[in-house]
Design an enzyme around this catalytic site. Structure first.
Site, PDB file in Angstrom:
ATOM      1  N   LYS A 171       0.863  -1.208   0.209  1.00 16.05           N
ATOM      2  CA  LYS A 171      -0.108  -0.214  -0.075  1.00 16.05           C
ATOM      3  C   LYS A 171       1.173   1.361   0.086  1.00 16.05           C
ATOM      4  O   LYS A 171       1.387   1.669   1.029  1.00 16.05           O
ATOM      5  CB  LYS A 171      -0.932   0.052   1.431  1.00 16.05           C
ATOM      6  CG  LYS A 171      -1.783   1.110   1.291  1.00 16.05           C
ATOM      7  CD  LYS A 171      -1.934   1.779   2.342  1.00 16.05           C
ATOM      8  CE  LYS A 171      -2.206   3.345   2.735  1.00 16.05           C
ATOM      9  NZ  LYS A 171      -2.030   4.253   1.749  1.00 16.05           N
ATOM     10  N   GLY A 224       6.457   6.094   8.160  1.00 20.20           N
ATOM     11  CA  GLY A 224       5.699   7.189   8.020  1.00 20.20           C
ATOM     12  C   GLY A 224       5.595   7.810   9.326  1.00 20.20           C
ATOM     13  O   GLY A 224       6.727   7.940  10.016  1.00 20.20           O
ATOM     14  N   SER A 225       4.366   8.397   9.704  1.00 15.49           N
ATOM     15  CA  SER A 225       4.268   9.296  10.996  1.00 15.49           C
ATOM     16  C   SER A 225       4.471   8.360  12.420  1.00 15.49           C
ATOM     17  O   SER A 225       4.053   7.258  12.198  1.00 15.49           O
ATOM     18  CB  SER A 225       3.171  10.012  11.226  1.00 15.49           C
ATOM     19  OG  SER A 225       1.820   9.139  10.973  1.00 15.49           O
ATOM     20  N   GLY A 229       2.517   4.901  13.175  1.00 14.40           N
ATOM     21  CA  GLY A 229       3.543   3.671  13.494  1.00 14.40           C
ATOM     22  C   GLY A 229       2.939   3.052  14.764  1.00 14.40           C
ATOM     23  O   GLY A 229       3.230   1.918  15.013  1.00 14.40           O
ATOM     24  N   GLU A 246       9.679   2.728  10.714  1.00 14.23           N
ATOM     25  CA  GLU A 246      10.492   3.913  10.652  1.00 14.23           C
ATOM     26  C   GLU A 246       9.797   5.188  10.475  1.00 14.23           C
ATOM     27  O   GLU A 246       8.725   5.196   9.866  1.00 14.23           O
ATOM     28  CB  GLU A 246      11.482   3.785   9.290  1.00 14.23           C
ATOM     29  CG  GLU A 246      12.347   2.900   9.094  1.00 14.23           C
ATOM     30  CD  GLU A 246      13.695   3.119  10.169  1.00 14.23           C
ATOM     31  OE1 GLU A 246      13.503   4.176  10.734  1.00 14.23           O
ATOM     32  OE2 GLU A 246      14.100   2.026  10.449  1.00 14.23           O
ATOM     33  N   CYS A 280      13.142  12.056   6.257  1.00 13.03           N
ATOM     34  CA  CYS A 280      12.970  11.702   7.935  1.00 13.03           C
ATOM     35  C   CYS A 280      14.477  11.879   8.358  1.00 13.03           C
ATOM     36  O   CYS A 280      14.601  11.887   9.596  1.00 13.03           O
ATOM     37  CB  CYS A 280      12.627  10.143   7.899  1.00 13.03           C
ATOM     38  SG  CYS A 280      13.228   9.163   6.947  1.00 13.03           S
ATOM     39  N   GLN A 327       0.535  19.962   4.233  1.00 11.62           N
ATOM     40  CA  GLN A 327       1.942  19.946   4.758  1.00 11.62           C
ATOM     41  C   GLN A 327       2.378  21.336   4.711  1.00 11.62           C
ATOM     42  O   GLN A 327       3.244  21.962   5.513  1.00 11.62           O
ATOM     43  CB  GLN A 327       2.973  19.149   3.843  1.00 11.62           C
ATOM     44  CG  GLN A 327       4.366  19.097   4.203  1.00 11.62           C
ATOM     45  CD  GLN A 327       4.546  18.432   5.576  1.00 11.62           C
ATOM     46  OE1 GLN A 327       4.087  17.578   5.933  1.00 11.62           O
ATOM     47  NE2 GLN A 327       5.288  19.134   6.611  1.00 11.62           N
ATOM     48  N   GLU A 379       8.756  17.185  15.095  1.00  9.00           N
ATOM     49  CA  GLU A 379       9.221  17.146  13.405  1.00  9.00           C
ATOM     50  C   GLU A 379       8.175  17.985  12.496  1.00  9.00           C
ATOM     51  O   GLU A 379       7.080  17.811  12.716  1.00  9.00           O
ATOM     52  CB  GLU A 379       9.053  15.718  13.246  1.00  9.00           C
ATOM     53  CG  GLU A 379       9.622  15.457  11.707  1.00  9.00           C
ATOM     54  CD  GLU A 379       9.781  13.795  11.300  1.00  9.00           C
ATOM     55  OE1 GLU A 379       8.729  13.122  11.295  1.00  9.00           O
ATOM     56  OE2 GLU A 379      10.751  13.658  10.760  1.00  9.00           O
TER      57      GLU A 379
HETATM   58  P1  ADP Z   1       2.569  11.148   6.507  1.00 12.76           P
HETATM   59  O1  ADP Z   1       2.326  12.165   7.616  1.00 12.76           O
HETATM   60  O2  ADP Z   1       4.027  11.145   6.234  1.00 12.76           O
HETATM   61  O3  ADP Z   1       1.576  10.932   5.314  1.00 12.76           O
HETATM   62  P2  ADP Z   1       1.280   8.729   7.722  1.00 12.76           P
HETATM   63  O4  ADP Z   1       1.587   7.730   8.776  1.00 12.76           O
HETATM   64  O5  ADP Z   1       0.180   9.318   7.652  1.00 12.76           O
HETATM   65  O6  ADP Z   1       2.367   9.712   7.210  1.00 12.76           O
HETATM   66  O7  ADP Z   1       1.330   7.947   6.249  1.00 12.76           O
HETATM   67  C1  ADP Z   1       2.163   6.911   6.087  1.00 12.76           C
HETATM   68  C2  ADP Z   1       1.591   5.630   5.476  1.00 12.76           C
HETATM   69  O8  ADP Z   1       0.591   5.166   6.313  1.00 12.76           O
HETATM   70  C3  ADP Z   1       0.593   5.974   4.277  1.00 12.76           C
HETATM   71  O9  ADP Z   1       0.730   4.947   3.050  1.00 12.76           O
HETATM   72  C4  ADP Z   1      -0.825   6.194   4.809  1.00 12.76           C
HETATM   73  O10 ADP Z   1      -1.625   5.896   4.157  1.00 12.76           O
HETATM   74  C5  ADP Z   1      -0.781   5.008   5.650  1.00 12.76           C
HETATM   75  N1  ADP Z   1      -1.913   4.917   6.918  1.00 12.76           N
HETATM   76  C6  ADP Z   1      -2.207   6.186   7.413  1.00 12.76           C
HETATM   77  N2  ADP Z   1      -3.291   5.879   8.472  1.00 12.76           N
HETATM   78  C7  ADP Z   1      -3.095   4.292   8.641  1.00 12.76           C
HETATM   79  C8  ADP Z   1      -3.773   3.377   9.146  1.00 12.76           C
HETATM   80  N3  ADP Z   1      -4.797   3.803  10.020  1.00 12.76           N
HETATM   81  N4  ADP Z   1      -3.445   2.282   9.048  1.00 12.76           N
HETATM   82  C9  ADP Z   1      -2.496   1.851   8.238  1.00 12.76           C
HETATM   83  N5  ADP Z   1      -1.913   2.866   7.327  1.00 12.76           N
HETATM   84  C10 ADP Z   1      -2.100   3.977   7.595  1.00 12.76           C
END
Ligand code: ADP
Length: 477
Positions: A171, A224-225, A229, A246, A280, A327, A379
């Site tokens: 995904k 991701g965030s 995470g 990460e 990051c 952003q 961050e």
């Molecule tokens: P960013 O702020 O960098 O977009 P996110 O953590 O929101 O960071 O996104 C990183 C990835 O995690 C993306 O592919 C996003 O679609 C996915 N994501 C966001 N919410 C969820 C969730 N509840 N479960 C699994 N994946 C998610």
């Protein structure tokens, strides 16, 4: 416009699409990309599960050939894919092509690793018994990626997952599906059997969450965030699954009195602002000892005058736009927070108008910041950095380490003593001496400590720790 579809069980499917928008020019639609539903995601997981027995036992030469072909095609198409990357994400064309080359190199590296799968044979402590230690694939691996490295991060997760015999549900980030779609298309044409790799583009709350909730996903690798995470972690604990995270960084870059000023300025400007600060591993805390502070700040200001912020695809652009409106709002909100906290906005920070409608922001440098301000703790993920003045090396190290994060840590110094001490004592997964905090090789471990990361390292041979599980077999001879 044709829809780029999801790939489920070897079939391209999906008609519910969203538009992929160019942040350098919001009138430019990069393409239409399908959005997967909960049912699609469940079907992808079922397909990966069904494909696992055969793929996990597939020959190493078959895996090698597919990964090798993929590497070759990515490298042959580096200009076109690099352009797609820059168009959908907003980093400059040079950065987009560079990242694409890196993705090709990663597939090439793991094509080689397929041929080097090895175990250990040890004698038992009991007579006439032999012990074999082997690595086996984990099963169905869920891959969830962010928007800031649209081709490299998918590559460094997909390549080892397939190399070690896992099947994949992938995904990508909703904002940048283009490069992900392209590498899945390449892998399929390189000969990957049906169901081994499934692409489910769409929302994190729908597609990602369905992956987290499935007992049939045996491992999840996430970048991701921090907030997401944590969700990955708690769902994975619930299902007793392996997970690797990460997340954020608040990486320090220390400049000591004895630094080579040119080296320090180049590394600091690169760390803080290149790729629009959306890495990051970017540095947003520049910690400078008082003897060089004023000269350093003045030299960074001079250097920033020659930095061009413009359309990512234009020749001569050094820094592209911010990735999207939300952003950009986060970046400008933090610039306001920094001002209110009492830091001095020494350079930049204003919105810029260019020929095309896009999210252009002048790199912002705060001075007179302290390490307890929010701009130094949280961050931001944009072209915003703060200079923190300190007395000496000891204070610089303490400030550098005083953060909830621990991904990358840099220092500019000509002192062997301080460089050596910093390498040993920086609380980070990666340490850079006289180099930017960002910009890493593809064949060595990548990852951090503290709030930045969880689980084993990514990339290089160390990737096998996540993508395999160890078996110990005893035989009475
Ligand atoms: P960013 O702020 O960098 O977009 P996110 O953590 O929101 O960071 O996104 C990183 C990835 O995690 C993306 O592919 C996003 O679609 C996915 N994501 C966001 N919410 C969820 C969730 N509840 N479960 C699994 N994946 C998610």
């Amino acid at each position: 416009m044709t829809i780029h579809q999801n790939l489920i069980a070897g079939e391209w499917v999906g008609s519910d699409a969203i538009r992929n928008i160019n942040p350098s020019n919001t009138d430019d639609v990069v393409g239409e990309y399908a959005r997967a539903s909960v049912e699609d995601t469940k079907a992808a997981i079922a397909a990966a599960k069904a494909a696992f027995p055969a793929w996990s036992r597939s020959g190493i030469l078959e895996r090698h050939a597919i990964l090798r072909k993929t590497a070759d095609e990515i490298l042959a198409r580096k200009d076109e894919l690099g352009r797609l990357l820059s168009r959908e994400e907003g980093k400059t064309l040079a950065e987009g092509i560079g990242e694409t080359v890196r993705a090709g190199q990663i597939f090439d590296f793991f094509a080689g690793e397929c041929l080097r799968l090895a175990g250990e044979v040890l004698p038992s402590v009991r007579p006439n018994i032999g012990v074999e230690i082997t690595r086996e694939p984990v099963g169905v691996v869920g891959i969830i990626t962010p928007w800031n490295f649209p081709i490299a991060i998918p590559a460094w997760k997909i390549a080892p997952a397939l190399c070690y015999g896992n099947t994949v549900v992938f995904k990508p980030a909703e904002l940048v599906p283009g490069c992900s779609w392209a590498i899945v298309d390449i892998l399929v044409r390189a000969g990957l059997p049906k169901g081994v790799l499934n692409l489910v583009m769409g929302k994190g709350s729908v597609v990602g969450q369905t992956m987290l909730d499935s007992p049939d996903v045996h491992a999840i690798t996430f970048t991701g965030s921090t907030g997401t995470g944590k969700r990955v972690a708690s769902a994975s604990v619930e299902h007793n699954r392996k997970y690797q995270l990460e997340m954020g960084g608040k990486n320090p870059f220390v400049v000591l009195d004895d630094a080579d000023l040119t080296v320090a300025v180049e590394a600091a400007v690169n760390s803080a602002f290149f790729s629009t600060g959306q890495r990051c591993t970017a540095s947003s805390r520049v910690i400078v000892t008082e003897g060089i502070h004023d000269r350093f700040v003045a030299a960074v200001g001079e250097r920033l005058k020659s930095v061009v912020v413009d359309d990512a695809l234009k020749a001569g652009t050094h820094i592209g736009p911010v990735v999207d409106e939300s952003q950009l709002k986060q970046d400008t909100d933090y610039i306001e927070i920094g001002r209110q906290e009492g830091a001095k906005l020494a350079f930049g920070g204003e919105l810029l108008k260019r020929d095309t409608p896009g999210f252009y922001l002048a790199p912002a440098l705060f001075t007179e910041a302290t390490n307890d301000m929010r701009i130094s703790r949280e961050e931001i993920f944009g072209p915003v950095a703060a200079v923190i003045r300190v007395k000496d090396y000891e204070e610089a190290l303490a400030v550098a380490n005083h953060t909830p994060f621990g991904l990358s840590s840099g220092i500019a110094t000509t002192s062997l003593k301080h460089a050596t001490h910093f390498k040993r004592n920086a609380e980070a997964g990666m340490v850079m001496v006289n180099l930017p905090t960002a910009g890493v090789d593809f064949h060595v471990p990548f990852g951090g400590r503290k709030g930045s990361s969880h689980g084993s390292r990514e990339q290089g041979r160390y990737a096998n720790e996540f993508y395999t599980t160890v078996k110990t077999a005893y035989t009475l001879a």
